[in-house]
Write a protein that holds these residues in place. Structure first.
Motif, PDB file in Angstrom:
ATOM      1  N   LYS A 122       0.943  -1.026   0.496  1.00 15.14           N
ATOM      2  CA  LYS A 122       0.362  -0.026  -0.106  1.00 15.14           C
ATOM      3  C   LYS A 122       0.660   0.777   0.332  1.00 15.14           C
ATOM      4  O   LYS A 122       2.269   0.572   0.594  1.00 15.14           O
ATOM      5  CB  LYS A 122      -1.038   0.410   1.249  1.00 15.14           C
ATOM      6  N   VAL A 123       0.585   2.315  -0.829  1.00 16.38           N
ATOM      7  CA  VAL A 123       1.201   3.784  -0.733  1.00 16.38           C
ATOM      8  C   VAL A 123       1.020   4.438   0.149  1.00 16.38           C
ATOM      9  O   VAL A 123      -0.843   4.425   0.684  1.00 16.38           O
ATOM     10  CB  VAL A 123       0.950   4.227  -1.485  1.00 16.38           C
ATOM     11  N   ILE A 124       1.833   4.765   1.173  1.00 14.42           N
ATOM     12  CA  ILE A 124       1.568   6.009   1.835  1.00 14.42           C
ATOM     13  C   ILE A 124       1.607   7.610   1.591  1.00 14.42           C
ATOM     14  O   ILE A 124       3.074   7.287   0.648  1.00 14.42           O
ATOM     15  CB  ILE A 124       2.536   5.615   3.342  1.00 14.42           C
ATOM     16  N   SER A 125       1.311   7.873   1.236  1.00 16.14           N
ATOM     17  CA  SER A 125       0.345   9.137   0.495  1.00 16.14           C
ATOM     18  C   SER A 125       1.011  10.624   1.805  1.00 16.14           C
ATOM     19  O   SER A 125       0.857  11.548   0.448  1.00 16.14           O
ATOM     20  CB  SER A 125      -0.231   9.419  -0.634  1.00 16.14           C
ATOM     21  N   LYS A 126       0.911  10.134   2.570  1.00 20.46           N
ATOM     22  CA  LYS A 126       0.899  11.300   3.699  1.00 20.46           C
ATOM     23  C   LYS A 126       2.879  12.275   3.836  1.00 20.46           C
ATOM     24  O   LYS A 126       2.991  13.846   3.960  1.00 20.46           O
ATOM     25  CB  LYS A 126       0.500  11.437   4.918  1.00 20.46           C
ATOM     26  N   GLY A 127       3.590  11.636   3.372  1.00 21.29           N
ATOM     27  CA  GLY A 127       4.733  12.421   3.542  1.00 21.29           C
ATOM     28  C   GLY A 127       5.200  13.495   2.476  1.00 21.29           C
ATOM     29  O   GLY A 127       4.331  12.895   0.969  1.00 21.29           O
ATOM     30  N   HIS A 128       6.320  13.776   3.028  1.00 24.42           N
ATOM     31  CA  HIS A 128       6.641  15.069   2.224  1.00 24.42           C
ATOM     32  C   HIS A 128       8.065  15.169   1.541  1.00 24.42           C
ATOM     33  O   HIS A 128       7.906  15.678   0.567  1.00 24.42           O
ATOM     34  CB  HIS A 128       6.079  16.101   2.823  1.00 24.42           C
ATOM     35  N   ILE A 129       8.929  14.163   2.310  1.00 24.23           N
ATOM     36  CA  ILE A 129      10.169  14.269   1.859  1.00 24.23           C
ATOM     37  C   ILE A 129      10.810  13.189   1.076  1.00 24.23           C
ATOM     38  O   ILE A 129      11.185  12.944   0.195  1.00 24.23           O
ATOM     39  CB  ILE A 129      11.172  14.606   2.762  1.00 24.23           C
ATOM     40  N   ASN A 130      10.408  11.465   1.563  1.00 26.19           N
ATOM     41  CA  ASN A 130      10.458  10.177   1.399  1.00 26.19           C
ATOM     42  C   ASN A 130       9.540   9.502   1.011  1.00 26.19           C
ATOM     43  O   ASN A 130       7.975   9.743   1.548  1.00 26.19           O
ATOM     44  CB  ASN A 130      11.162   9.653   2.526  1.00 26.19           C
ATOM     45  N   ARG A 160       3.853  -6.353   8.444  1.00 26.65           N
ATOM     46  CA  ARG A 160       3.101  -5.900   8.162  1.00 26.65           C
ATOM     47  C   ARG A 160       5.120  -4.668   8.064  1.00 26.65           C
ATOM     48  O   ARG A 160       5.653  -4.564   9.023  1.00 26.65           O
ATOM     49  CB  ARG A 160       2.465  -4.358   7.832  1.00 26.65           C
ATOM     50  N   PHE A 161       5.978  -4.560   6.784  1.00 30.92           N
ATOM     51  CA  PHE A 161       7.053  -3.392   7.144  1.00 30.92           C
ATOM     52  C   PHE A 161       6.728  -2.023   6.145  1.00 30.92           C
ATOM     53  O   PHE A 161       6.012  -2.150   5.216  1.00 30.92           O
ATOM     54  CB  PHE A 161       8.119  -4.205   6.703  1.00 30.92           C
ATOM     55  N   LEU A 162       7.343  -1.078   6.717  1.00 35.68           N
ATOM     56  CA  LEU A 162       7.631   0.317   6.077  1.00 35.68           C
ATOM     57  C   LEU A 162       8.840   0.143   4.804  1.00 35.68           C
ATOM     58  O   LEU A 162       9.553  -0.248   5.840  1.00 35.68           O
ATOM     59  CB  LEU A 162       7.592   1.351   6.531  1.00 35.68           C
ATOM     60  N   LEU A 163       8.743   0.076   3.898  1.00 33.54           N
ATOM     61  CA  LEU A 163       9.573   0.418   3.064  1.00 33.54           C
ATOM     62  C   LEU A 163       9.118   2.076   2.312  1.00 33.54           C
ATOM     63  O   LEU A 163       9.041   2.494   2.321  1.00 33.54           O
ATOM     64  CB  LEU A 163       9.327  -0.511   2.067  1.00 33.54           C
ATOM     65  N   GLN A 164      10.644   1.829   2.710  1.00 36.10           N
ATOM     66  CA  GLN A 164      10.610   4.102   2.563  1.00 36.10           C
ATOM     67  C   GLN A 164      12.320   4.123   1.183  1.00 36.10           C
ATOM     68  O   GLN A 164      13.575   3.518   2.061  1.00 36.10           O
ATOM     69  CB  GLN A 164      10.806   4.413   3.464  1.00 36.10           C
ATOM     70  N   GLU A 165      11.864   5.120   0.215  1.00 33.34           N
ATOM     71  CA  GLU A 165      13.259   5.508   0.281  1.00 33.34           C
ATOM     72  C   GLU A 165      13.589   6.717   0.175  1.00 33.34           C
ATOM     73  O   GLU A 165      13.027   7.964   0.646  1.00 33.34           O
ATOM     74  CB  GLU A 165      13.185   5.488  -1.769  1.00 33.34           C
ATOM     75  N   ILE A 166      14.590   6.483   0.567  1.00 34.75           N
ATOM     76  CA  ILE A 166      15.567   7.826   1.481  1.00 34.75           C
ATOM     77  C   ILE A 166      15.796   8.745   0.105  1.00 34.75           C
ATOM     78  O   ILE A 166      16.171   8.789  -0.855  1.00 34.75           O
ATOM     79  CB  ILE A 166      16.836   7.828   1.604  1.00 34.75           C
ATOM     80  N   TYR A 178      20.288   0.372   5.765  1.00 42.65           N
ATOM     81  CA  TYR A 178      20.022   1.247   4.390  1.00 42.65           C
ATOM     82  C   TYR A 178      20.721   0.162   3.506  1.00 42.65           C
ATOM     83  O   TYR A 178      21.130  -0.033   3.480  1.00 42.65           O
ATOM     84  CB  TYR A 178      19.520   2.131   3.915  1.00 42.65           C
ATOM     85  N   VAL A 179      19.617   0.449   2.286  1.00 43.69           N
ATOM     86  CA  VAL A 179      20.395  -0.832   1.472  1.00 43.69           C
ATOM     87  C   VAL A 179      20.627   0.817   0.002  1.00 43.69           C
ATOM     88  O   VAL A 179      19.320   1.557  -0.169  1.00 43.69           O
ATOM     89  CB  VAL A 179      20.312  -1.993   1.370  1.00 43.69           C
ATOM     90  N   ARG A 180      21.035   0.720  -1.020  1.00 43.38           N
ATOM     91  CA  ARG A 180      21.698   1.016  -2.330  1.00 43.38           C
ATOM     92  C   ARG A 180      21.592   0.785  -3.272  1.00 43.38           C
ATOM     93  O   ARG A 180      21.920  -0.749  -3.307  1.00 43.38           O
ATOM     94  CB  ARG A 180      23.089   1.830  -2.236  1.00 43.38           C
ATOM     95  N   LEU A 181      20.333   0.757  -4.128  1.00 40.40           N
ATOM     96  CA  LEU A 181      20.185  -0.539  -4.888  1.00 40.40           C
ATOM     97  C   LEU A 181      21.085   0.079  -6.454  1.00 40.40           C
ATOM     98  O   LEU A 181      22.069   1.009  -6.583  1.00 40.40           O
ATOM     99  CB  LEU A 181      18.700  -0.622  -5.679  1.00 40.40           C
ATOM    100  N   LYS A 182      20.772  -1.235  -7.623  1.00 40.89           N
ATOM    101  CA  LYS A 182      21.638  -0.281  -8.732  1.00 40.89           C
ATOM    102  C   LYS A 182      21.310   0.679  -9.364  1.00 40.89           C
ATOM    103  O   LYS A 182      22.310   1.057  -9.712  1.00 40.89           O
ATOM    104  CB  LYS A 182      21.157  -1.160  -9.160  1.00 40.89           C
ATOM    105  N   ASP A 183      20.338   1.163  -9.395  1.00 44.24           N
ATOM    106  CA  ASP A 183      19.614   2.832  -9.997  1.00 44.24           C
ATOM    107  C   ASP A 183      20.615   3.206  -9.253  1.00 44.24           C
ATOM    108  O   ASP A 183      20.384   4.685  -9.214  1.00 44.24           O
ATOM    109  CB  ASP A 183      18.594   2.657 -10.133  1.00 44.24           C
ATOM    110  N   TRP A 208      17.168   3.076   0.113  1.00 43.78           N
ATOM    111  CA  TRP A 208      16.092   2.126   0.848  1.00 43.78           C
ATOM    112  C   TRP A 208      16.075   2.318   1.740  1.00 43.78           C
ATOM    113  O   TRP A 208      17.041   1.667   2.526  1.00 43.78           O
ATOM    114  CB  TRP A 208      15.279   1.275  -0.065  1.00 43.78           C
ATOM    115  N   ARG A 209      15.538   1.914   3.047  1.00 45.50           N
ATOM    116  CA  ARG A 209      15.140   1.687   3.859  1.00 45.50           C
ATOM    117  C   ARG A 209      14.366   0.983   5.149  1.00 45.50           C
ATOM    118  O   ARG A 209      12.851   1.143   4.195  1.00 45.50           O
ATOM    119  CB  ARG A 209      15.378   2.850   5.050  1.00 45.50           C
ATOM    120  N   VAL A 210      14.040   0.080   5.625  1.00 45.49           N
ATOM    121  CA  VAL A 210      12.546  -0.550   5.824  1.00 45.49           C
ATOM    122  C   VAL A 210      12.443  -0.429   7.489  1.00 45.49           C
ATOM    123  O   VAL A 210      13.516  -0.725   8.785  1.00 45.49           O
ATOM    124  CB  VAL A 210      13.004  -2.116   5.388  1.00 45.49           C
TER     125      VAL A 210
END
Length: 165
Positions: A27-35, A50-56, A105-110, A114-116
């Motif tokens: 599910k998308v959490i749409s309340k945030g302004h930064i991440n 459930r886990f929160l997945l967040q792009e920094i 956190y992890v850094r992806l190929k692109d 991301w953090r969880v």
């Protein structure tokens, strides 16, 4: 917003101890302004976890390693303090879910970061209210927050945004 397609999820799951067979959706959490934030759902048979997945946002947080070191220090401090007070301490503060390599956190190929986090069950977010009971309870939570961190050494924290604090 990132498309959480199979290849993206496989890359995330490769970094974390998540099982594709147990993954049931997000599910998308749409309340945030930064991440950018998502809730991931996993079926463990007797319950869905459930886990929160967040792009920094690395445009805002140019040094994600320092940001995550700060978060780790602050949350570890709170967990230690709360552990002595309550058996339900894990649901009282943010907890980082570390990668297979024990990273925060992890850094992806692109090159995205991301953090969880463990999802805090039964949590709610209220942006504004005129309800006196909610305001009173919010005040108690702020007091608890100050009480937890009253002897935290803030000199251990990196400045991640110049002159922000």
């Amino acid at each position: 917003m990132v498309d959480l397609n199979t290849s993206f999820l496989n890359e995330i799951f490769d970094h974390y101890n998540f099982n594709n067979d147990q993954y049931v959706g997000y599910k998308v959490i749409s309340k945030g302004h930064i991440n950018t934030t998502y809730v991931l759902y996993f079926d463990y048979g007797n319950k869905v976890k459930r886990f929160l997945l967040q792009e920094i946002n690395t445009e805002v947080f140019k040094e994600p390693e320092k940001l995550m070191k700060n978060i780790s220090k602050v949350t570890s401090f709170a967990l230690k303090k709360l552990k002595n007070k309550s058996k339900k301490y894990k649901n009282k503060t943010l907890r980082i879910y570390k990668s297979k390599n024990k990273e925060t956190y992890v850094r992806l190929k692109d090159n995205s970061c991301w953090r969880v986090y463990h999802y805090i069950e039964n949590s709610i977010s209220i942006d504004k209210t005129i309800d006196n009971t909610i305001m009173y309870e919010s005040g108690k939570v702020i007091g608890d927050f100050y009480n937890i961190y009253n002897n935290f050494d803030s000199k251990k924290i990196y400045e991640v945004i110049k002159d922000f604090h």
